[in-house]
Structure formats: structure tokens, C-alpha cells
Design a protein around this motif. Structure first.
Motif, PDB file in Angstrom:
ATOM      1  N   LEU A 144       0.835  -1.207   0.000  1.00  0.00           N
ATOM      2  CA  LEU A 144       0.000   0.000   0.000  1.00  0.00           C
ATOM      3  C   LEU A 144       0.873   1.261   0.000  1.00  0.00           C
ATOM      4  CD1 LEU A 144      -2.823  -1.026   2.512  1.00  0.00           C
ATOM      5  CD2 LEU A 144      -3.079  -0.649   0.051  1.00  0.00           C
ATOM      6  N   MET A 145       1.989   1.228   0.724  1.00  0.00           N
ATOM      7  CA  MET A 145       2.906   2.369   0.732  1.00  0.00           C
ATOM      8  C   MET A 145       3.520   2.581  -0.645  1.00  0.00           C
ATOM      9  SD  MET A 145       2.962   3.912   3.690  1.00  0.00           S
ATOM     10  CE  MET A 145       4.478   4.868   3.602  1.00  0.00           C
ATOM     11  N   GLU A 183       2.162   1.681  -3.520  1.00  0.00           N
ATOM     12  CA  GLU A 183       1.086   2.177  -4.386  1.00  0.00           C
ATOM     13  C   GLU A 183       0.829   3.668  -4.130  1.00  0.00           C
ATOM     14  OE1 GLU A 183      -3.657   1.366  -5.322  1.00  0.00           O
ATOM     15  OE2 GLU A 183      -2.474  -0.175  -4.289  1.00  0.00           O
ATOM     16  N   LYS A 184       0.781   4.051  -2.876  1.00  0.00           N
ATOM     17  CA  LYS A 184       0.547   5.455  -2.548  1.00  0.00           C
ATOM     18  C   LYS A 184       1.708   6.326  -3.015  1.00  0.00           C
ATOM     19  CE  LYS A 184      -0.508   8.515   1.345  1.00  0.00           C
ATOM     20  NZ  LYS A 184      -1.773   9.041   0.798  1.00  0.00           N
ATOM     21  N   ASN A 195       0.259   8.134  -5.963  1.00  0.00           N
ATOM     22  CA  ASN A 195      -0.328   9.241  -5.203  1.00  0.00           C
ATOM     23  C   ASN A 195      -1.660   8.913  -4.530  1.00  0.00           C
ATOM     24  OD1 ASN A 195       1.788  11.066  -5.805  1.00  0.00           O
ATOM     25  ND2 ASN A 195       0.910  11.360  -7.842  1.00  0.00           N
ATOM     26  N   ARG A 196      -2.091   7.696  -4.591  1.00  0.00           N
ATOM     27  CA  ARG A 196      -3.325   7.307  -3.925  1.00  0.00           C
ATOM     28  C   ARG A 196      -3.385   5.791  -3.817  1.00  0.00           C
ATOM     29  NH1 ARG A 196      -7.287   5.464  -7.463  1.00  0.00           N
ATOM     30  NH2 ARG A 196      -8.931   5.994  -5.982  1.00  0.00           N
ATOM     31  N   VAL A 197      -4.261   5.322  -2.949  1.00  0.00           N
ATOM     32  CA  VAL A 197      -4.517   3.889  -2.822  1.00  0.00           C
ATOM     33  C   VAL A 197      -5.912   3.606  -3.360  1.00  0.00           C
ATOM     34  CG1 VAL A 197      -4.967   2.037  -1.163  1.00  0.00           C
ATOM     35  CG2 VAL A 197      -2.982   3.529  -0.856  1.00  0.00           C
ATOM     36  N   PHE A 203      -4.345   4.847   4.820  1.00  0.00           N
ATOM     37  CA  PHE A 203      -3.438   5.354   3.791  1.00  0.00           C
ATOM     38  C   PHE A 203      -4.059   6.475   2.959  1.00  0.00           C
ATOM     39  CE2 PHE A 203      -2.161   1.267   5.171  1.00  0.00           C
ATOM     40  CZ  PHE A 203      -0.785   1.379   5.291  1.00  0.00           C
ATOM     41  N   ARG A 204      -5.222   6.932   3.380  1.00  0.00           N
ATOM     42  CA  ARG A 204      -5.763   8.173   2.847  1.00  0.00           C
ATOM     43  C   ARG A 204      -5.037   9.378   3.440  1.00  0.00           C
ATOM     44  NH1 ARG A 204     -12.374   7.566   2.827  1.00  0.00           N
ATOM     45  NH2 ARG A 204     -12.536   6.265   0.967  1.00  0.00           N
ATOM     46  N   LYS A 234      -2.253  11.897   4.038  1.00  0.00           N
ATOM     47  CA  LYS A 234      -1.327  12.351   2.998  1.00  0.00           C
ATOM     48  C   LYS A 234       0.138  12.115   3.349  1.00  0.00           C
ATOM     49  CE  LYS A 234      -4.338  15.800   0.858  1.00  0.00           C
ATOM     50  NZ  LYS A 234      -4.478  17.233   0.466  1.00  0.00           N
ATOM     51  N   PRO A 284       3.436  10.487   4.935  1.00  0.00           N
ATOM     52  CA  PRO A 284       3.852   9.169   5.442  1.00  0.00           C
ATOM     53  C   PRO A 284       4.119   9.142   6.938  1.00  0.00           C
ATOM     54  CG  PRO A 284       5.011   9.691   3.409  1.00  0.00           C
ATOM     55  CD  PRO A 284       4.270  10.939   3.815  1.00  0.00           C
TER      56      PRO A 284
END
Length: 385
Positions: A76-77, A79-80, A84-86, A164-165, A167, A169
Motif C-alpha cells: 500500500l505504501m 502504491e501510494k 499518489n493514492r490507494v 493510507f488516505r 497524505k 507518510p
């Protein structure tokens, strides 16, 4: 599947940790070995005189949870970070394709074919992914009760990707740490005040089998590890975390893990699963760094067992019960050594064979669709597991 994929190869990132299949394999086999010893009593068979063996399953499950939290979070990290988003919808579709087919097959077989006869309450709890509650209430037939942990994972997935919404980290890390500390605190408080109160005793048991905190520990380590690869923030213990990759520190971690597992399986240690999940997560992150890891689990046999580990874990009690029945019926007069040699060898062969049949004959059909919903894939050439 090429051009049919919703996500083209040009828009996909690849992340693969070859040692993690080995971790899956070892954790699954720990559960199998534990249940061989644990269920001998059902068939009036003598256990091997090593008390730790029958308690290895709870260690294997804790490793599974830490690994699940780590890997899901790291992907998920990535991908984000890269997109820039999950994609929450894609996340849930991937989990459905991976988990639901075999899970519901076992629910159907267990409740309607063999052994049948379980309560309607247990059935509905299982259908709505609350088998861990049914397990705590002793409603699930033993032969397919490993489904309890799948309920735990599915409940975890309901809220975890929404974190993970956030912004930044570093704020993701703080949220994970805060939630983990809250979960651990609630566990400790409920366990300490449960004295002779049935509701609190039941709640304490359910919180133990919820195991969200074990997965969150893996998630925290994943964020810290991702930040070493893609630095975006600094935290006070960053230098201490990076020491984890030193070979001497790794040796200490492994020694602590082995010693604690020995003590934990010998006698119950309150909240011991937290310690195991922390040590397991640190071992997992070191195994991800193949160039500096003091051990390699990149073995073809372990990788294969890791690939089919979901089936090994969920299905193993069916062949296990069969082999214990055969040993009870036909091998009662042979020596303990030969009896156990048959039980262990025959069970492991049958479990791997059944899990292989499940993977290649059933699960893989659904996994083929999984890549359509992946921006971050774990394997360029094979169906991800």
C-alpha cells in the motif's frame, strides 16, 4: 492476460521479496506440526514427549499475522508513493479474489458436507466473517476451525487501507503507532480486570483472537522499512531501526526470537504474542534485504510450500484427522517411533498434495483475475499469491 488487464504493465510497479514465501511455509508447517500433536488426544494416541510442539501453532499464526500486516502495508505504501493514492475498490477486489473462494468452499463443506451439524449461529457468523467469535464461543467444529483467523484478517482489512488516505507518510506512521498502542492497552486492561466476570472473560478471549495488534506491528515495521527505501521523513529512532540490518544485531534478534518462542511454547506468557510479532516483524524486514540478511529462505521447496500456504493452513486438518484415524485403527501395536513416522510423513505429504490440488485446481482460477486490479504486483511472471 496482457492487454486485457485494467492496469497495463507500463502502469504497474513490481515488488518481490523472495524470502517471504519461505516465512509463509515455515509458519504454515508450524501450525500443522502443532495440530498433529494437539489432536492426538482425540484418537487416544500418545504424544511425543516435547511439550513445545503442540504449542507451536500459536507462534506460526502470530508470524502469519505479522507478515500479513507487513506485506499488505508495504504494498500500500508503494502504491501510494508511486501513484499518489490507494485504490480502495481494487484493494478489496484483490482480497476477495485471494481469500473468499477457498474460505467459502471450506464453509460450505464444513457446514453441509463434513462434519456438518454445526449450529446456524456458527454458520451465519462464518458467512459474515466472524468465525473468530464463533471459535471463541466454541461453536466451530475442530476440523475446520482454522477459518477463525481468516475472519480476523478480513475484519482488519475493513479499516486498515483507509489509514493510507492520510497524505503524509509520517502521519501514517503516527496513526499506526497510536492505534497499536490503544489496542495493546485495551487488551492488557481487559485481561487484568476480567476476574470471574463472564462478559469480560469472553471479551478478553475475543480480543486475543482478534490479533489486530499483531498485524499492526508488522504494518509499523513496513512503514519504517519503506522510509529507508524512499526517505520522506525522519523519526527519532531511525538510526536504531537501520541498525536492524547489521549482521550482529540480526544474530541477537534471532537468538531472542528462538529463546522467547521456546519459553512461550513451554508455558503461557501474558501478551507474549506481542513480543513474538515484534521479533518476527524484525526478522521479516531483514529477510527482505537479501544482500545483508544472515539467512536465506529462497529455497525451491520452501517457496513452493509458501505459494500454497493458504491451502496448507485452511485444509490441513482434513488429511491430518484421516492419518490419525489410520494410525489409531491399524498402527496401535507398532512402536511409538514408527507410528509417529507414519503420522508425520503421511500427513505432510497429504497436506501438501491437497493444498496443491486446491491451488492449481481451484484458487488459481480466481487469482488470474487479480492482476487486473493490481498497480503493485509481487511477481512479474507468476500469479501473485
Amino acid at each position: 492476460m496482457g492487454s486485457e488487464n485494467a492496469v497495463s504493465d507500463k502502469k504497474r510497479s513490481y515488488v518481490y521479496f523472495p524470502n517471504l514465501d519461505g516465512i509463509r511455509a515455515i509458519a504454515a508447517l508450524m501450525v500443522v506440526v502443532s495440530h498433529i500433536e494437539y489432536h492426538k488426544n482425540l484418537f487416544n494416541l500418545q504424544r511425543i514427549g516435547i511439550p513445545n510442539l503442540q504449542n507451536m501453532g500459536k507462534v506460526g499464526v502470530t508470524i502469519f499475522f505479522a507478515l500479513s500486516g507487513f506485506l499488505i502495508t508495504y504494498l500500500l505504501m508503494v502504491e501510494k508513493g508511486e501513484f499518489n493514492r490507494v485504490g480502495l475498490k481494487d484493494f478489496y477486489i484483490r482480497r476477495i479474489l485471494r481469500i473468499w473462494p477457498l474460505y467459502f468452499l471450506i464453509v460450505i463443506v464444513g457446514f453441509f458436507v463434513y462434519p456438518r451439524g454445526a449450529s446456524k449461529e456458527a454458520l451465519w457468523l462464518s458467512v459474515f466473517f466472524m468465525p473468530n467469535l464463533a471459535f471463541c464461543l466454541q461453536m466451530l467444529p475442530s476440523i475446520f476451525d482454522p477459518i477463525w483467523s481468516i475472519g480476523t484478517e478480513e475484519q482488519f482489512y475493513i479499516f486498515h487501507p483507509h489509514i493510507f488516505r492520510i497524505k503524509k507518510p509520517e502521519n501514517i506512521l503516527y496513526a499506526l503507532v497510536g492505534i497499536t498502542l490503544a489496542l495493546i492497552t485495551i487488551n492488557i486492561i481487559v485481561r487484568s480486570i476480567q476476574n470471574h466476570n463472564q462478559f469480560l472473560s469472553d471479551l478478553s478471549l475475543f480480543l486475543y483472537y482478534a490479533r489486530f495488534h499483531n498485524m499492526m506491528v508488522g504494518a509499523i515495521v513496513a512503514v519504517l522499512y519503506y522510509n529507508t527505501k524512499h526517505p520522506s521523513f525522519k523519526f527519532k529512532l531511525q538510526s536504531a531501526f537501520e541498525l536492524m540490518f547489521n549482521k550482529y544485531v540480526q544474530i541477537v534478534i534471532w537468538i531472542c526470537f528462538i529463546l522467547f518462542v521456546y519459553l512461550y511454547t513451554l508455558s503461557e506468557i501474558p501478551q507474549g504474542d506481542i513480543v513474538i510479532s515484534v521479533l518476527a516483524a524484525l526478522i521479516i524486514v531483514n529477510l527482505c534485504e537479501t544482500s545483508s540478511s544472515i539467512f536465506s529462505l529462497n529455497n525451491s521447496k520452501l517457496k513452493y510450500c509458501g505459494k500454497i500456504s493458504y491451502g496448507i493452513y485452511l485444509l490441513h486438518k482434513y488429511p491430518l484427522y484421516l492419518m490419525l484415524y489410520i494410525a489409531q485403527t491399524y498402527l496401535s501395536s507398532v512402536g511409538l517411533f514408527w507410528q509417529n513416522l507414519f503420522i508425520y510423513v503421511a500427513t505432510l505429504i497429504a497436506v501438501i498434495a491437497l493444498a496443491s490440488l486446491s491451488y492449481y485446481g481451484f484458487e488459481r482460477y480466481f487469482l488470474r483475475f487479480k492482476s487486473r486490479f493490481q498497480k503493485v504486483s509481487q511477481n512479474k511472471q507468476a500469479v501473485s499469491s
